[in-house]
Design a protein around this motif. Structure first.
Motif, PDB file in Angstrom:
ATOM      1  N   SER A 196     -52.539 -18.598   4.917  1.00 53.21           N
ATOM      2  CA  SER A 196     -51.682 -19.121   5.976  1.00 53.21           C
ATOM      3  C   SER A 196     -50.222 -19.048   5.528  1.00 53.21           C
ATOM      4  O   SER A 196     -49.901 -19.355   4.385  1.00 53.21           O
ATOM      5  N   ALA A 197     -49.348 -18.660   6.453  1.00 56.34           N
ATOM      6  CA  ALA A 197     -47.918 -18.596   6.144  1.00 56.34           C
ATOM      7  C   ALA A 197     -47.322 -19.994   5.993  1.00 56.34           C
ATOM      8  O   ALA A 197     -46.349 -20.172   5.273  1.00 56.34           O
ATOM      9  N   LEU A 198     -47.912 -20.975   6.663  1.00 55.67           N
ATOM     10  CA  LEU A 198     -47.442 -22.359   6.574  1.00 55.67           C
ATOM     11  C   LEU A 198     -48.441 -23.183   5.773  1.00 55.67           C
ATOM     12  O   LEU A 198     -49.618 -23.245   6.140  1.00 55.67           O
ATOM     13  N   ALA A 254     -49.768 -16.235  10.774  1.00 60.83           N
ATOM     14  CA  ALA A 254     -49.415 -17.377  11.624  1.00 60.83           C
ATOM     15  C   ALA A 254     -50.177 -17.197  12.939  1.00 60.83           C
ATOM     16  O   ALA A 254     -50.615 -16.079  13.264  1.00 60.83           O
ATOM     17  N   GLU A 273     -51.828 -25.235   7.027  1.00 59.42           N
ATOM     18  CA  GLU A 273     -52.306 -24.764   8.331  1.00 59.42           C
ATOM     19  C   GLU A 273     -53.661 -24.080   8.174  1.00 59.42           C
ATOM     20  O   GLU A 273     -53.894 -23.365   7.211  1.00 59.42           O
ATOM     21  N   TYR A 315     -50.106 -12.694   4.853  1.00 58.89           N
ATOM     22  CA  TYR A 315     -49.851 -14.088   5.216  1.00 58.89           C
ATOM     23  C   TYR A 315     -49.746 -14.092   6.736  1.00 58.89           C
ATOM     24  O   TYR A 315     -49.093 -13.222   7.321  1.00 58.89           O
TER      25      TYR A 315
END
Length: 69
Positions: A38-40, A65, A43, A63
């Protein structure tokens, strides 16, 4: 492999904190599996969810989103 950033993919292995997931992405006229994070932080992305690639690390790590729209 061209520019991966911005491509959409489908989650085939759950992505979340402490997990390395898997995303299928269309490349070179077919579909290939990539390791996915996950980029965040924190998440989660469930199997079947559509995602967009925000960063690509060769040879096979992305990565992601959530993909909206």
């Amino acid at each position: 492999m061209g520019d991966m950033v911005g491509k959409r993919g489908k989650v085939t292995g759950g992505i979340g904190p402490g997990l390395v997931g898997e995303v299928m992405i269309e490349v070179r006229g077919g579909v290939e599996a990539f390791l996915a994070y996950s980029a965040l932080p924190g998440e989660e992305h469930a199997v079947g969810e559509l995602v967009v690639i925000v960063e690509y690390l060769p040879p096979r790590t992305v990565y992601v989103a959530p993909a909206f729209g």
